[in-house]
Design a protein around this motif. Structure first.
Motif, PDB file in Angstrom:
ATOM      1  N   SER A 168     -10.210   4.953   7.614  1.00  0.00           N
ATOM      2  CA  SER A 168      -9.628   3.626   7.490  1.00  0.00           C
ATOM      3  C   SER A 168      -8.120   3.771   7.300  1.00  0.00           C
ATOM      4  CB  SER A 168     -10.255   2.890   6.297  1.00  0.00           C
ATOM      5  OG  SER A 168      -9.713   1.597   6.177  1.00  0.00           O
ATOM      6  N   TRP A 169      -7.340   2.897   7.978  1.00  0.00           N
ATOM      7  CA  TRP A 169      -5.886   2.995   7.974  1.00  0.00           C
ATOM      8  C   TRP A 169      -5.253   2.006   7.004  1.00  0.00           C
ATOM      9  CZ3 TRP A 169      -3.359   6.519  11.191  1.00  0.00           C
ATOM     10  CH2 TRP A 169      -4.152   7.134  12.175  1.00  0.00           C
ATOM     11  N   GLN A 170      -4.186   2.477   6.359  1.00  0.00           N
ATOM     12  CA  GLN A 170      -3.389   1.620   5.484  1.00  0.00           C
ATOM     13  C   GLN A 170      -1.938   2.051   5.575  1.00  0.00           C
ATOM     14  OE1 GLN A 170      -4.807   0.752   1.427  1.00  0.00           O
ATOM     15  NE2 GLN A 170      -2.783   1.337   0.666  1.00  0.00           N
ATOM     16  N   ILE A 222       4.948 -11.834  -1.051  1.00  0.00           N
ATOM     17  CA  ILE A 222       3.707 -11.215  -0.561  1.00  0.00           C
ATOM     18  C   ILE A 222       3.538  -9.807  -1.120  1.00  0.00           C
ATOM     19  CG2 ILE A 222       2.421 -10.523   1.495  1.00  0.00           C
ATOM     20  CD1 ILE A 222       4.011 -12.623   3.044  1.00  0.00           C
ATOM     21  N   GLN A 223       2.325  -9.512  -1.592  1.00  0.00           N
ATOM     22  CA  GLN A 223       2.002  -8.162  -2.079  1.00  0.00           C
ATOM     23  C   GLN A 223       1.336  -7.326  -0.998  1.00  0.00           C
ATOM     24  OE1 GLN A 223      -0.028  -8.000  -5.861  1.00  0.00           O
ATOM     25  NE2 GLN A 223      -0.969  -6.008  -5.397  1.00  0.00           N
ATOM     26  N   SER A 224       0.376  -7.914  -0.281  1.00  0.00           N
ATOM     27  CA  SER A 224      -0.314  -7.162   0.775  1.00  0.00           C
ATOM     28  C   SER A 224      -0.892  -8.111   1.814  1.00  0.00           C
ATOM     29  CB  SER A 224      -1.437  -6.299   0.192  1.00  0.00           C
ATOM     30  OG  SER A 224      -2.442  -7.120  -0.390  1.00  0.00           O
ATOM     31  N   VAL A 225      -1.166  -7.547   2.986  1.00  0.00           N
ATOM     32  CA  VAL A 225      -1.765  -8.285   4.088  1.00  0.00           C
ATOM     33  C   VAL A 225      -2.974  -7.500   4.578  1.00  0.00           C
ATOM     34  CG1 VAL A 225      -1.450  -9.180   6.421  1.00  0.00           C
ATOM     35  CG2 VAL A 225       0.427  -9.322   4.777  1.00  0.00           C
ATOM     36  N   ASP A 226      -4.100  -8.185   4.702  1.00  0.00           N
ATOM     37  CA  ASP A 226      -5.337  -7.546   5.142  1.00  0.00           C
ATOM     38  C   ASP A 226      -5.638  -7.985   6.568  1.00  0.00           C
ATOM     39  OD1 ASP A 226      -7.836  -6.456   5.479  1.00  0.00           O
ATOM     40  OD2 ASP A 226      -8.555  -7.014   3.478  1.00  0.00           O
ATOM     41  N   LEU A 227      -5.622  -7.031   7.506  1.00  0.00           N
ATOM     42  CA  LEU A 227      -5.867  -7.319   8.931  1.00  0.00           C
ATOM     43  C   LEU A 227      -7.254  -6.873   9.381  1.00  0.00           C
ATOM     44  CD1 LEU A 227      -2.407  -6.158  10.335  1.00  0.00           C
ATOM     45  CD2 LEU A 227      -3.159  -8.519  10.019  1.00  0.00           C
ATOM     46  N   ARG A 228      -8.149  -6.657   8.476  1.00  0.00           N
ATOM     47  CA  ARG A 228      -9.467  -6.143   8.846  1.00  0.00           C
ATOM     48  C   ARG A 228     -10.406  -7.236   9.357  1.00  0.00           C
ATOM     49  NH1 ARG A 228     -10.933  -2.945   3.447  1.00  0.00           N
ATOM     50  NH2 ARG A 228     -10.008  -4.877   2.607  1.00  0.00           N
ATOM     51  N   VAL A 269       7.596   1.809   9.036  1.00  0.00           N
ATOM     52  CA  VAL A 269       6.584   2.416   8.162  1.00  0.00           C
ATOM     53  C   VAL A 269       7.260   3.303   7.122  1.00  0.00           C
ATOM     54  CG1 VAL A 269       4.625   3.989   8.054  1.00  0.00           C
ATOM     55  CG2 VAL A 269       4.808   2.357   9.938  1.00  0.00           C
ATOM     56  N   ASN A 270       6.917   3.082   5.858  1.00  0.00           N
ATOM     57  CA  ASN A 270       7.388   3.955   4.788  1.00  0.00           C
ATOM     58  C   ASN A 270       6.332   5.015   4.458  1.00  0.00           C
ATOM     59  OD1 ASN A 270       9.283   4.676   2.639  1.00  0.00           O
ATOM     60  ND2 ASN A 270       7.646   3.990   1.272  1.00  0.00           N
ATOM     61  N   GLU A 271       5.046   4.595   4.533  1.00  0.00           N
ATOM     62  CA  GLU A 271       3.946   5.526   4.298  1.00  0.00           C
ATOM     63  C   GLU A 271       2.731   5.069   5.094  1.00  0.00           C
ATOM     64  OE1 GLU A 271       1.440   7.702   0.672  1.00  0.00           O
ATOM     65  OE2 GLU A 271       2.945   6.178   0.218  1.00  0.00           O
ATOM     66  N   MET A 272       2.033   6.042   5.662  1.00  0.00           N
ATOM     67  CA  MET A 272       0.812   5.752   6.415  1.00  0.00           C
ATOM     68  C   MET A 272      -0.283   6.691   5.945  1.00  0.00           C
ATOM     69  SD  MET A 272       0.081   5.964  10.526  1.00  0.00           S
ATOM     70  CE  MET A 272       0.696   4.340  10.893  1.00  0.00           C
ATOM     71  N   ILE A 273      -1.457   6.103   5.684  1.00  0.00           N
ATOM     72  CA  ILE A 273      -2.581   6.885   5.170  1.00  0.00           C
ATOM     73  C   ILE A 273      -3.809   6.658   6.029  1.00  0.00           C
ATOM     74  CG2 ILE A 273      -4.124   7.282   3.212  1.00  0.00           C
ATOM     75  CD1 ILE A 273      -1.873   6.191   1.399  1.00  0.00           C
ATOM     76  N   LEU A 274      -4.430   7.731   6.475  1.00  0.00           N
ATOM     77  CA  LEU A 274      -5.740   7.687   7.111  1.00  0.00           C
ATOM     78  C   LEU A 274      -6.713   8.289   6.102  1.00  0.00           C
ATOM     79  CD1 LEU A 274      -7.635   7.218   9.502  1.00  0.00           C
ATOM     80  CD2 LEU A 274      -6.984   9.486  10.356  1.00  0.00           C
ATOM     81  N   SER A 275      -7.605   7.463   5.579  1.00  0.00           N
ATOM     82  CA  SER A 275      -8.523   7.915   4.530  1.00  0.00           C
ATOM     83  C   SER A 275      -9.636   8.789   5.109  1.00  0.00           C
ATOM     84  CB  SER A 275      -9.132   6.709   3.812  1.00  0.00           C
ATOM     85  OG  SER A 275      -9.931   5.959   4.712  1.00  0.00           O
ATOM     86  N   ILE A 324      -0.203  -3.093   4.128  1.00  0.00           N
ATOM     87  CA  ILE A 324      -1.032  -3.665   5.180  1.00  0.00           C
ATOM     88  C   ILE A 324      -2.295  -2.826   5.328  1.00  0.00           C
ATOM     89  CG2 ILE A 324      -1.221  -4.243   7.622  1.00  0.00           C
ATOM     90  CD1 ILE A 324       1.747  -4.673   7.719  1.00  0.00           C
ATOM     91  N   LYS A 325      -3.459  -3.495   5.256  1.00  0.00           N
ATOM     92  CA  LYS A 325      -4.735  -2.834   5.478  1.00  0.00           C
ATOM     93  C   LYS A 325      -5.173  -3.105   6.908  1.00  0.00           C
ATOM     94  CE  LYS A 325      -6.141  -3.349   0.658  1.00  0.00           C
ATOM     95  NZ  LYS A 325      -7.160  -3.926  -0.282  1.00  0.00           N
ATOM     96  N   LEU A 326      -5.418  -2.022   7.654  1.00  0.00           N
ATOM     97  CA  LEU A 326      -5.718  -2.152   9.084  1.00  0.00           C
ATOM     98  C   LEU A 326      -7.174  -1.884   9.438  1.00  0.00           C
ATOM     99  CD1 LEU A 326      -2.542  -0.348  10.417  1.00  0.00           C
ATOM    100  CD2 LEU A 326      -3.113  -2.735  10.832  1.00  0.00           C
TER     101      LEU A 326
END
Length: 269
Positions: A205-207, A245-251, A195-201, A216-218
């Motif tokens: 919601s986690w990213q 790949i730019q992003s992965v959405d796991l929602r 992990v380079n950066e983790m955000i809890l909005s 990665i959207k979790l």
């Protein structure tokens, strides 16, 4: 005859007067003697007390002399030698036995990088201080860091910790963010990622952004299950094309959504 009787009466009165006066004088003499004795006794007590104070003062001069040196046992990465000297300087000259070690401990541990300070006296006039430095696992926003227990340590500016991952989240979320950070990093490690950066909005919601720049959207829940799904898809499908790949959405409940750098979106099951 009358004269004789008169003389006898006078003599009797005189003896009565003497009998009344004599005991009073005797009592006065005894009282005076008691007062003198009491005064002498008091003087003796004062003298003994004075000698006792002198002895105590002499003992105090030997046992409670001013602190001459402070010994520091520490392996510090983030606290400089000059900072340590500044922290210890107020202790020099304080009394060896009279110094409040509990208060000194509290003062030293106010430094943001000092996790624990253990103080002990070393006869006859030295203090020994063993210091333990905080361990930073990640930056927290822009003002501090989180230690291994998920506690926020406020620095005011954490630019000196740019090499650490950055975490952020709502108020009072430090412990939860730190816990998820550790667990997700553990899942990523076999893939050679972190992990380079983790955000809890604010809407919980986690990213995350990975060390290779991948987003990665979790979503809100079942983070570990989603990361295990990502691990499976990563090894089988994504790894060979990782640079695209730019992003992965796991929602999603099943599978993942991949956003390619060329703006192409595909689904992998």
């Amino acid at each position: 005859m009358k004269a004789s009787k008169t003389n006898r009466k006078k003599n009797t009165k005189n003896r009565r007067r003497q009998d009344l006066v004599t005991p009073t004088r005797a009592r006065r003499k005894r009282l005076s003697g008691w007062l003198i004795g009491s005064f002498i006794t008091s003087v003796s007590v004062v003298a003994i007390y004075a000698v006792g104070n002198t002895a105590n003062k002499a003992v105090t001069e030997i046992t409670d002399r001013p602190i001459s040196a402070v010994e520091i046992e520490a392996a510090m990465e983030h606290v400089s030698e000059s900072e340590l000297q500044s922290l210890m300087q107020p202790m020099i000259g304080q009394r060896f036995l009279g110094t409040d070690l509990t208060q000194l401990k509290a003062n030293i541990e106010q430094h943001p990088w000092i996790a624990q300070a253990n103080l002990s006296r070393r006869w006859p006039d030295r203090l020994h201080i063993a210091l333990e430095e905080e361990t930073a696992i990640a930056r927290w926003r822009d003002t501090g860091f989180l230690n291994h227990a998920g506690k926020e340590i406020v620095l005011g500016d954490n630019q000196s910790l740019m090499y650490l991952p950055k975490l952020s989240g709502p108020k009072e979320s430090q412990l939860e963010v730190a816990k998820q950070f550790v667990e997700i990093n553990r899942t990523l490690q076999p893939m050679g990622l972190s992990v380079n950066e983790m955000i809890l909005s604010e809407d919980l919601s986690w990213q995350i952004e990975l060390s290779n720049g991948l987003f990665i959207k979790l979503g809100r829940d079942q983070l570990q299950n989603k990361m295990e799904r990502f691990s499976t898809v990563f090894e089988s499908t994504l790894k060979p094309r990782l640079a695209e790949i730019q992003s992965v959405d796991l929602r999603y409940r099943n599978g993942v959504a991949v956003k390619w750098i060329k703006q192409e979106i595909s689904s992998a099951n």
